[in-house]
Design an enzyme around this catalytic site. Structure first.
Site, mmCIF file in Angstrom:
data_model
loop_
_atom_site.group_PDB
_atom_site.id
_atom_site.type_symbol
_atom_site.label_atom_id
_atom_site.label_comp_id
_atom_site.label_asym_id
_atom_site.label_seq_id
_atom_site.Cartn_x
_atom_site.Cartn_y
_atom_site.Cartn_z
ATOM 1 N N ASP A 112 0.849 -1.190 0.000
ATOM 2 C CA ASP A 112 0.000 0.000 0.000
ATOM 3 C C ASP A 112 0.886 1.243 0.000
ATOM 4 O OD1 ASP A 112 -2.373 1.426 0.019
ATOM 5 O OD2 ASP A 112 -2.526 1.432 2.203
ATOM 6 N N TYR A 114 1.152 5.734 -0.586
ATOM 7 C CA TYR A 114 0.713 6.943 0.135
ATOM 8 C C TYR A 114 0.941 8.096 -0.828
ATOM 9 C CZ TYR A 114 0.625 9.760 4.527
ATOM 10 O OH TYR A 114 0.331 10.624 5.555
ATOM 11 N N HIS A 119 -3.721 14.140 0.482
ATOM 12 C CA HIS A 119 -3.960 13.254 1.630
ATOM 13 C C HIS A 119 -2.797 13.302 2.617
ATOM 14 C CE1 HIS A 119 -5.086 9.712 3.967
ATOM 15 N NE2 HIS A 119 -3.931 9.177 3.699
ATOM 16 N N ARG A 128 0.634 15.370 13.046
ATOM 17 C CA ARG A 128 1.872 16.030 13.495
ATOM 18 C C ARG A 128 1.697 17.539 13.352
ATOM 19 N NH1 ARG A 128 3.343 12.137 9.969
ATOM 20 N NH2 ARG A 128 3.708 13.709 8.355
ATOM 21 N N GLU A 183 -10.470 4.076 3.482
ATOM 22 C CA GLU A 183 -9.568 4.799 2.608
ATOM 23 C C GLU A 183 -9.941 4.418 1.179
ATOM 24 O OE1 GLU A 183 -5.507 4.076 3.939
ATOM 25 O OE2 GLU A 183 -5.690 5.768 5.343
ATOM 26 N N GLU A 185 -9.214 3.961 -2.419
ATOM 27 C CA GLU A 185 -7.957 3.795 -3.143
ATOM 28 C C GLU A 185 -8.205 3.072 -4.464
ATOM 29 O OE1 GLU A 185 -4.632 2.374 -0.934
ATOM 30 O OE2 GLU A 185 -5.331 3.196 0.979
ATOM 31 N N ASP A 217 -9.181 0.482 1.852
ATOM 32 C CA ASP A 217 -8.187 0.090 2.856
ATOM 33 C C ASP A 217 -8.699 0.531 4.234
ATOM 34 O OD1 ASP A 217 -5.785 -0.735 4.010
ATOM 35 O OD2 ASP A 217 -4.873 1.236 3.729
ATOM 36 N N ARG A 221 -8.135 4.199 13.115
ATOM 37 C CA ARG A 221 -7.229 5.334 13.364
ATOM 38 C C ARG A 221 -6.669 5.357 14.775
ATOM 39 N NH1 ARG A 221 -5.973 6.214 8.285
ATOM 40 N NH2 ARG A 221 -7.744 6.897 7.033
ATOM 41 N N GLN A 224 -4.006 2.694 14.873
ATOM 42 C CA GLN A 224 -2.912 3.169 14.018
ATOM 43 C C GLN A 224 -2.085 4.258 14.715
ATOM 44 O OE1 GLN A 224 -4.406 4.848 10.355
ATOM 45 N NE2 GLN A 224 -2.400 5.473 9.618
ATOM 46 N N TYR A 228 1.956 3.269 15.215
ATOM 47 C CA TYR A 228 2.651 3.416 13.937
ATOM 48 C C TYR A 228 4.068 3.952 14.012
ATOM 49 C CZ TYR A 228 2.345 8.491 13.047
ATOM 50 O OH TYR A 228 2.518 9.851 13.066
ATOM 51 N N LYS A 237 -4.462 -1.656 10.179
ATOM 52 C CA LYS A 237 -4.772 -1.782 8.757
ATOM 53 C C LYS A 237 -5.023 -3.227 8.314
ATOM 54 C CE LYS A 237 -3.518 2.519 7.386
ATOM 55 N NZ LYS A 237 -4.297 3.390 6.519
ATOM 56 N N THR A 241 -8.973 -5.574 3.835
ATOM 57 C CA THR A 241 -8.828 -4.663 2.692
ATOM 58 C C THR A 241 -9.807 -5.174 1.639
ATOM 59 O OG1 THR A 241 -6.469 -4.433 3.182
ATOM 60 C CG2 THR A 241 -7.218 -3.695 1.014
ATOM 61 N N THR A 330 -4.701 6.474 -0.113
ATOM 62 C CA THR A 330 -5.950 7.220 -0.132
ATOM 63 C C THR A 330 -5.926 8.283 -1.220
ATOM 64 O OG1 THR A 330 -6.077 6.940 2.241
ATOM 65 C CG2 THR A 330 -7.518 8.614 1.277
ATOM 66 N N GLU A 344 -9.839 12.748 7.169
ATOM 67 C CA GLU A 344 -9.721 14.066 6.543
ATOM 68 C C GLU A 344 -11.070 14.763 6.421
ATOM 69 O OE1 GLU A 344 -6.997 14.156 2.870
ATOM 70 O OE2 GLU A 344 -7.442 12.061 3.224
HETATM 71 CA CA CA Z 1 -4.009 3.069 2.723
#
Ligand code: CA
Length: 395
Positions: A112, A114, A119, A128, A183, A185, A217, A221, A224, A228, A237, A241, A330, A344
């Site tokens: 997967d 990114y 996104h 962050r 997500e 995708e 996906d 959260r 995660q 992560y 995750k 899927t 995503t 988001e």
């Molecule tokens: Ca993903």
């Protein structure tokens, strides 16, 4: 016979592949091709009409066809188009509503990426807030991770809310995820394998990649966010899927090829795409939650293309296997209604989405998410990608 209505999504220009069974033979998995609201029994057609590829097309999965490579893919597609136009009475067509669709290929490895700048920027701002939204490497390589191939499921498979650790002010606790997300995708299905130690350049993309599917996906959260750092996504995750039951061959998407966004940083040679064939795809995705459209992400806005992703994931010498699946990450566009996940869309729960049955920050038990998409086809036609549906079940 369904006619080839140019405004239809599954006409002669599309012809996606899947695997189906019928009620009278529930253990006999067969390769089918969607044509309008019907399914062509491809193995039966190939056998009856003397195709040299009948052995591949009577298999219970797409994997032997995937492994056969581009020359065979093109020949099978050309034969099928000929049969549908010239010998339709000799084909077995079943109503789509009479068949059960299955995961169409055995997934080898799952990766997967990114690849949406929008996104990645939004997630960076949410996770962050005190740092730069994009990490220093983001514009230099398509970031990805290896996911769990064994939990890739076909559209319609219920998704059980995952359990795991999440962080609270009083320390970690265990229980059902409280921030279950989607997500939206696009997945790319690898066909022809490659040799260990030999990178696959962008120019060989069409020799190795068979086709495209929509992909959800699912992401927890809260799990995660706690797990992560430093190695990336894991249990947040890997529980499920979802992919569409239909794999659209790359050849069906020739009219949808487009240039990716302007590159803001020079790229190393193996990723440079200023002289390459355009690697982007103009796919228009719609995300619905319990029947209400919540987002319309444009795949054409993706910064990193699938050929770049393929080149990057093999540049170290890692080889490809038939059935490898890699996903875009995503898909989010620049506008708020183009964001491909609830994280988001709700800005981490601050701005709930309004539905007729109430507000949502993250998914509730019983919620159903459906992804659909179409792409421009030849002569003004449209190419539909198979939908990806999934309903959330209680943990
Ligand atoms: Ca993903």
């Amino acid at each position: 016979m369904p006619d080839n209505d140019p405004t239809g999504l599954y006409g002669l220009s599309n012809l996606p592949y899947g695997v189906f069974t019928t009620a009278d033979a529930p253990d006999h998995r067969r390769i089918g091709v969607r044509y309008g609201d019907a399914v062509v029994d491809l193995g039966a057609a190939a056998t009856a009409l003397g195709s040299p590829h009948a052995a591949l097309l009577t298999a219970p999965t797409l994997n032997p066809l995937l492994a056969a490579g581009r020359t065979v893919w093109s020949a099978v597609r050309a034969d099928l188009r000929g049969w549908l136009t010239e010998r339709p009475d000799e084909l077995t067509l079943l109503p789509l509503s009479d068949v059960t669709l299955h995961l169409p290929f055995e997934v080898a490895d799952y990766v997967d990426f990114y690849a949406s700048e929008h996104h990645a920027t939004n997630v960076g701002r949410i996770f962050r807030p005190d740092g730069a939204p994009l990490t220093p490497n983001w514009k230099h390589l398509p970031i990805g991770y290896h996911g769990r191939a064994g939990t890739v499921v076909v559209s319609g498979t219920p998704v059980v809310r995952p359990q795991g650790q999440r962080r609270t002010p009083d320390g970690p606790v265990f229980g059902p995820s409280q921030r279950l997300d989607i997500e939206a995708e696009v997945g790319f299905v690898v066909g022809a394998p490659s040799t260990l130690g030999e990178p696959v350049p962008q120019s060989a993309f069409r020799d190795h990649v068979f086709g495209v599917c929509l992909l959800n996906d699912w992401s927890a959260r809260d799990i995660q966010a706690w797990e992560y750092v430093p190695l990336g996504p894991f249990l947040g995750k890997s529980f499920a899927t979802s992919v569409s039951a239909w794999i659209t061959p790359l050849e069906a998407l020739d009219a949808a090829r487009c240039a990716p966004p302007e590159r803001t940083h020079p790229l190393l040679d193996y990723l440079a795409d200023d002289t390459a064939d355009p690697g982007g795809l103009d796919l228009r995705i719609t995300v619905t939650l319990n029947g209400t459209t919540i987002a319309e992400p444009p795949f054409s806005a993706m910064y990193w293309t699938a050929p770049q992703q393929l080149a990057h994931m093999t540049v170290n010498g890692a080889s490809l296997r038939a059935g490898d699946l890699f996903a875009s990450g995503t898909v989010s566009g620049p506008e708020p209604h183009q964001r491909g996940c609830l994280l988001e869309l709700t800005w981490s729960g601050e701005n709930p989405v309004e539905l007729p049955d109430g507000r949502r920050t993250f998914l509730e038990d019983g919620d159903e998410v459906v992804l659909t998409a179409w792409a421009p086809g030849p002569d003004g036609s449209r190419i539909g990608l198979g939908e990806v549906a999934g309903k959330v079940c209680k943990a």
